[in-house]
Design a protein around this motif. Structure first.
Motif, PDB file in Angstrom:
ATOM      1  N   GLY A  46      37.175  49.901  49.513  1.00 14.29           N
ATOM      2  CA  GLY A  46      38.390  50.007  48.995  1.00 14.29           C
ATOM      3  C   GLY A  46      39.607  49.993  50.080  1.00 14.29           C
ATOM      4  N   GLN A  47      39.112  50.725  51.220  1.00 14.46           N
ATOM      5  CA  GLN A  47      40.185  50.779  52.394  1.00 14.46           C
ATOM      6  C   GLN A  47      40.577  49.303  53.072  1.00 14.46           C
ATOM      7  OE1 GLN A  47      37.671  53.638  54.395  1.00 14.46           O
ATOM      8  NE2 GLN A  47      39.082  55.339  53.887  1.00 14.46           N
ATOM      9  N   ALA A  48      39.747  48.382  52.728  1.00 11.97           N
ATOM     10  CA  ALA A  48      39.871  46.918  53.560  1.00 11.97           C
ATOM     11  C   ALA A  48      40.454  46.138  52.496  1.00 11.97           C
ATOM     12  CB  ALA A  48      38.620  46.386  53.787  1.00 11.97           C
ATOM     13  N   TYR A  49      40.834  46.449  51.175  1.00  9.26           N
ATOM     14  CA  TYR A  49      41.307  45.956  50.026  1.00  9.26           C
ATOM     15  C   TYR A  49      42.865  45.645  50.331  1.00  9.26           C
ATOM     16  CZ  TYR A  49      43.165  44.503  45.521  1.00  9.26           C
ATOM     17  OH  TYR A  49      43.683  43.998  44.413  1.00  9.26           O
ATOM     18  N   LYS A  50      43.333  44.515  50.190  1.00 12.94           N
ATOM     19  CA  LYS A  50      44.821  44.271  50.275  1.00 12.94           C
ATOM     20  C   LYS A  50      45.090  42.889  49.559  1.00 12.94           C
ATOM     21  CE  LYS A  50      44.241  42.364  54.907  1.00 12.94           C
ATOM     22  NZ  LYS A  50      44.674  42.604  56.362  1.00 12.94           N
ATOM     23  N   LYS A  51      46.302  42.579  49.602  1.00  7.69           N
ATOM     24  CA  LYS A  51      46.759  41.312  48.777  1.00  7.69           C
ATOM     25  C   LYS A  51      45.994  40.034  49.668  1.00  7.69           C
ATOM     26  CE  LYS A  51      51.076  38.792  48.089  1.00  7.69           C
ATOM     27  NZ  LYS A  51      50.351  37.827  47.216  1.00  7.69           N
ATOM     28  N   ASN A  52      45.548  39.274  48.780  1.00  4.74           N
ATOM     29  CA  ASN A  52      44.605  38.074  49.309  1.00  4.74           C
ATOM     30  C   ASN A  52      43.229  38.507  50.116  1.00  4.74           C
ATOM     31  OD1 ASN A  52      46.549  36.399  48.272  1.00  4.74           O
ATOM     32  ND2 ASN A  52      47.329  36.060  50.364  1.00  4.74           N
ATOM     33  N   ARG A  53      42.740  40.052  49.728  1.00  2.00           N
ATOM     34  CA  ARG A  53      41.558  40.105  50.282  1.00  2.00           C
ATOM     35  C   ARG A  53      40.922  41.320  49.413  1.00  2.00           C
ATOM     36  NH1 ARG A  53      39.341  40.480  55.721  1.00  2.00           N
ATOM     37  NH2 ARG A  53      37.421  41.402  55.351  1.00  2.00           N
ATOM     38  N   ASN A  54      40.150  40.749  48.627  1.00  3.52           N
ATOM     39  CA  ASN A  54      39.472  41.732  47.476  1.00  3.52           C
ATOM     40  C   ASN A  54      38.133  41.827  48.176  1.00  3.52           C
ATOM     41  OD1 ASN A  54      37.941  42.539  45.144  1.00  3.52           O
ATOM     42  ND2 ASN A  54      39.393  41.692  43.957  1.00  3.52           N
ATOM     43  N   GLU A  55      37.803  43.024  48.835  1.00  2.00           N
ATOM     44  CA  GLU A  55      36.776  43.156  49.594  1.00  2.00           C
ATOM     45  C   GLU A  55      35.541  43.446  48.610  1.00  2.00           C
ATOM     46  OE1 GLU A  55      36.901  42.456  52.648  1.00  2.00           O
ATOM     47  OE2 GLU A  55      35.071  42.991  53.563  1.00  2.00           O
ATOM     48  N   ALA A  56      35.668  43.974  47.679  1.00  2.00           N
ATOM     49  CA  ALA A  56      34.201  44.426  46.576  1.00  2.00           C
ATOM     50  C   ALA A  56      33.845  43.146  46.105  1.00  2.00           C
ATOM     51  CB  ALA A  56      34.747  45.503  45.312  1.00  2.00           C
ATOM     52  N   TRP A  57      34.709  42.153  45.711  1.00  2.00           N
ATOM     53  CA  TRP A  57      34.505  40.737  45.140  1.00  2.00           C
ATOM     54  C   TRP A  57      33.578  40.248  45.968  1.00  2.00           C
ATOM     55  CZ3 TRP A  57      37.721  38.487  40.751  1.00  2.00           C
ATOM     56  CH2 TRP A  57      37.130  37.097  40.664  1.00  2.00           C
ATOM     57  N   ARG A  58      34.174  40.080  47.141  1.00  2.00           N
ATOM     58  CA  ARG A  58      33.647  39.546  48.333  1.00  2.00           C
ATOM     59  C   ARG A  58      32.006  39.882  48.755  1.00  2.00           C
ATOM     60  NH1 ARG A  58      37.170  37.741  53.425  1.00  2.00           N
ATOM     61  NH2 ARG A  58      38.703  38.519  52.247  1.00  2.00           N
ATOM     62  N   ILE A  59      31.948  41.165  48.663  1.00  2.00           N
ATOM     63  CA  ILE A  59      30.648  41.714  48.918  1.00  2.00           C
ATOM     64  C   ILE A  59      29.781  41.472  47.741  1.00  2.00           C
ATOM     65  CG2 ILE A  59      29.271  43.968  48.938  1.00  2.00           C
ATOM     66  CD1 ILE A  59      31.694  44.720  50.744  1.00  2.00           C
ATOM     67  N   PRO A 109      44.170  37.607  37.402  1.00  2.00           N
ATOM     68  CA  PRO A 109      44.916  36.928  38.372  1.00  2.00           C
ATOM     69  C   PRO A 109      44.959  37.594  39.791  1.00  2.00           C
ATOM     70  CG  PRO A 109      46.139  36.897  36.513  1.00  2.00           C
ATOM     71  CD  PRO A 109      44.855  37.796  36.147  1.00  2.00           C
ATOM     72  N   GLU A 110      45.217  39.131  39.597  1.00  2.00           N
ATOM     73  CA  GLU A 110      45.172  39.786  40.826  1.00  2.00           C
ATOM     74  C   GLU A 110      44.132  39.699  41.639  1.00  2.00           C
ATOM     75  OE1 GLU A 110      45.960  44.392  42.291  1.00  2.00           O
ATOM     76  OE2 GLU A 110      44.832  43.934  40.570  1.00  2.00           O
ATOM     77  N   ALA A 111      43.177  39.838  40.988  1.00  5.19           N
ATOM     78  CA  ALA A 111      41.577  39.950  41.692  1.00  5.19           C
ATOM     79  C   ALA A 111      41.554  38.360  42.188  1.00  5.19           C
ATOM     80  CB  ALA A 111      40.599  40.221  40.742  1.00  5.19           C
ATOM     81  N   HIS A 112      41.807  37.469  41.758  1.00  3.11           N
ATOM     82  CA  HIS A 112      41.863  36.007  41.975  1.00  3.11           C
ATOM     83  C   HIS A 112      42.652  35.502  43.106  1.00  3.11           C
ATOM     84  CE1 HIS A 112      38.800  34.177  38.724  1.00  3.11           C
ATOM     85  NE2 HIS A 112      38.373  34.485  39.997  1.00  3.11           N
ATOM     86  N   THR A 113      43.565  36.714  43.562  1.00  2.00           N
ATOM     87  CA  THR A 113      44.405  35.933  44.645  1.00  2.00           C
ATOM     88  C   THR A 113      43.890  35.853  46.043  1.00  2.00           C
ATOM     89  OG1 THR A 113      45.539  38.041  45.068  1.00  2.00           O
ATOM     90  CG2 THR A 113      46.666  36.570  43.465  1.00  2.00           C
ATOM     91  N   GLU A 114      42.630  36.270  46.120  1.00  2.00           N
ATOM     92  CA  GLU A 114      41.951  36.414  47.440  1.00  2.00           C
ATOM     93  C   GLU A 114      41.867  35.079  48.322  1.00  2.00           C
ATOM     94  OE1 GLU A 114      37.875  37.836  49.455  1.00  2.00           O
ATOM     95  OE2 GLU A 114      37.954  37.425  47.258  1.00  2.00           O
ATOM     96  N   LYS A 115      42.260  34.936  49.545  1.00  2.00           N
ATOM     97  CA  LYS A 115      41.491  33.829  50.444  1.00  2.00           C
ATOM     98  C   LYS A 115      40.035  34.489  50.755  1.00  2.00           C
ATOM     99  CE  LYS A 115      42.433  31.708  54.651  1.00  2.00           C
ATOM    100  NZ  LYS A 115      41.200  31.535  54.963  1.00  2.00           N
ATOM    101  N   PRO A 116      38.868  33.695  50.612  1.00  2.00           N
ATOM    102  CA  PRO A 116      37.645  34.178  50.853  1.00  2.00           C
ATOM    103  C   PRO A 116      37.493  34.216  52.145  1.00  2.00           C
ATOM    104  CG  PRO A 116      37.636  31.770  49.992  1.00  2.00           C
ATOM    105  CD  PRO A 116      39.138  32.164  49.812  1.00  2.00           C
TER     106      PRO A 116
END
Lengths: 324, 324
Positions: free
Chosen positions: B72-85, B317-324
């Motif tokens: 969660g500390q790495a989470y930011k706009k365009n970076r959904n870290e939990a999704w990525r993991i 949409p928020e969760a989906h704004t990530e650049k992978p």
């Protein structure tokens, strides 16, 4: 082929690709460290089995993704949210048991372990047997004469020179470090060295119940489960001796109303205390409590160390600064 | 009693309290919502089984606690870290399968589903059959004539009026929204409506492989597993029709080097594309690619909706704004 007949669709759960989980596990490179491989293999299997078992929907998965992100976002000094969620789900207590449960071939066990919690201090002073840890007496405090023996679980003999390190919250539910207005440093903390018969005795308070923080993701989880945030009253103890396996535990009054539903799942049957009225105590104690501790020789676990000795010195103290 | 004989200690794994996991589960109140109870029961069981199975040490547990906080500390706009993991551990792909896998009693299946990914756009315009999605042609782009039919998996007949919504990254591995210097809005995106025979055809690029971000907790996890961060090249598609169950998937060149080891575990055998040299294409395409899609009638899943329709409009949409 198992079907439920509706809509002509095959609802057999095994319709999912039976090789997918192994595929993900096998992405690990040959040079992956064996312990990393062991842990991640089990983690991936259980994570996948969980998803299949409950047939997790995408909406639910996204709620989970957002929840995991929220844990780290709630992290701050004195608030280790992932630790707290582990407590609520019983994980800290389980890991404590996994690391400390020991039974000899003859069926002998030491006193049960229970979670260290975040309030142990390396600075607690040694005090004389018979002295009091109560430096700041609260108006509603019940002074207690606390005494017992530390015994060898095999020989039943007292163990001299063992250290009984104890700490407890005051009647407002706060520990010294988080309550500087009412408590001086090391109030309600003390280390006692057992005498030649393995006995210890000192004065403390009957402990008081308190609630963990009721905001943030861990509190949301408690709410979803319809659980309360209360911990039973407890006295912490950490017993150490050069020749015996140490025991860290929490001791609970046997009449506490939260014993069965402790929010961090850390109560065990042999950690209960019986507080009785004191009779003519020379220092004015109103209660008397006796508790005996059983230890096993280090020959049963030569590599045994206590948590704070085991852990990375930089990592653990930080994680341990939380107010629960 | 199982023992291994060393040190006189009983190493039977069942030495752990057999009632502990049930105790934690049973802390849930009677009024807990049934689906919450079902999910949390399974989650707690698997979490506890995982800890017991690998006999997680306290050091390892603390590493895990710190790791969860770091997500969660790495989470930011365009970076959904939990999704990525979740992607790295195959969870998004598995949840996608759980929600979309469908097999009729006769063993018929639609084209496989694969993860939506974060780059779908609700703003993609309809384009005429035969037109090109390539608005900004990169120097190293390979123009491809992409064509095929959307078929009823039962009747094998073409489905008129189905929508083939496609999007792809340019040769630099970037999608339009994240590459404003080189790409105009809706470059490499288009919706096409199938003709009376169920056919679609348009021009696009042969897709290009790219790596997901190689910093942060998800990248640390990949490193521990000795895994690379690469995704095989792919074209995204989202097929919809009023009377058929939609399919969202990714299509991969069958000669891509990362098919077997896709970092997000989203490749399936029926999603492979065969790019062939084009012959005398009137618009200068150098490659030709045919791909047919199979759909099943909504009678097999009357409640089927696509992910973006299913999800909470504010959350997804928020969760989906990530650049992978």
């Amino acid at each position: 082929m198992a079907t439920n007949g509706t809509n002509g669709v095959n609802h057999n759960a095994s319709k999912y690709d039976p090789n997918f989980t192994d595929h993900v596990i096998n992405l690990m490179a040959p040079e992956t460290k064996p312990r990393h491989r062991e842990i991640l293999t089990s983690l991936i299997k259980h994570l996948h089995d969980f998803c299949r078992e409950v047939e997790l929907t995408q909406d639910e998965w996204i709620i989970g993704v957002n929840y995991v992100n929220s844990i780290g976002q709630a992290y701050k000094k004195n608030r280790n949210e992932a630790w707290r969620i582990c407590d609520v789900l019983g994980v800290e207590s389980l890991v404590d048991e996994i690391n400390h449960k020991i039974v000899t071939e003859k069926g002998l066990e030491p006193t049960s372990s229970a979670i260290l919690g975040p309030f142990w201090s390396p600075d607690t002073p040694f005090r004389d047997l018979g002295s009091s840890v109560v430096q700041d007496m609260p108006a509603d405090g019940q002074l207690t004469f606390f005494h017992g023996a530390i015994l060898d679980a095999e020989t039943k003999q007292g163990i001299p020179n063992a250290v009984f390190d104890m700490w407890q919250a005051s009647t407002n539910g706060k520990y010294d470090a988080h309550d500087p207005e009412h408590q001086t440093k090391n109030n309600l903390r003390g280390k006692f060295r057992t005498d030649k018969d393995g006995k210890f005795y000192f004065y403390c308070l009957k402990p008081t119940e308190y609630a963990i923080d009721t905001s943030g993701p861990s509190a949301d989880l408690l709410k979803i489960m319809g659980r309360h945030p209360n911990r039973p009253a407890h006295i912490h103890m950490m017993i150490t001796h050069d020749d015996y396996i140490g025991v860290t535990a929490q001791l609970y009054p046997n009449d506490d109303r939260w014993l069965e539903t402790d929010t961090v799942c850390a109560v065990k049957d042999d950690l209960l205390l019986d507080f009785k009225p004191a009779k003519n105590d020379p220092h004015g104690a109103v209660l008397d409590c006796e508790y005996n501790v059983r230890l096993l020789s280090k020959k049963y676990k030569p590599d045994s160390t206590m948590l704070m000795g085991n852990a990375n010195g930089e990592r653990l103290p930080e994680a341990h600064t939380e107010k629960p």
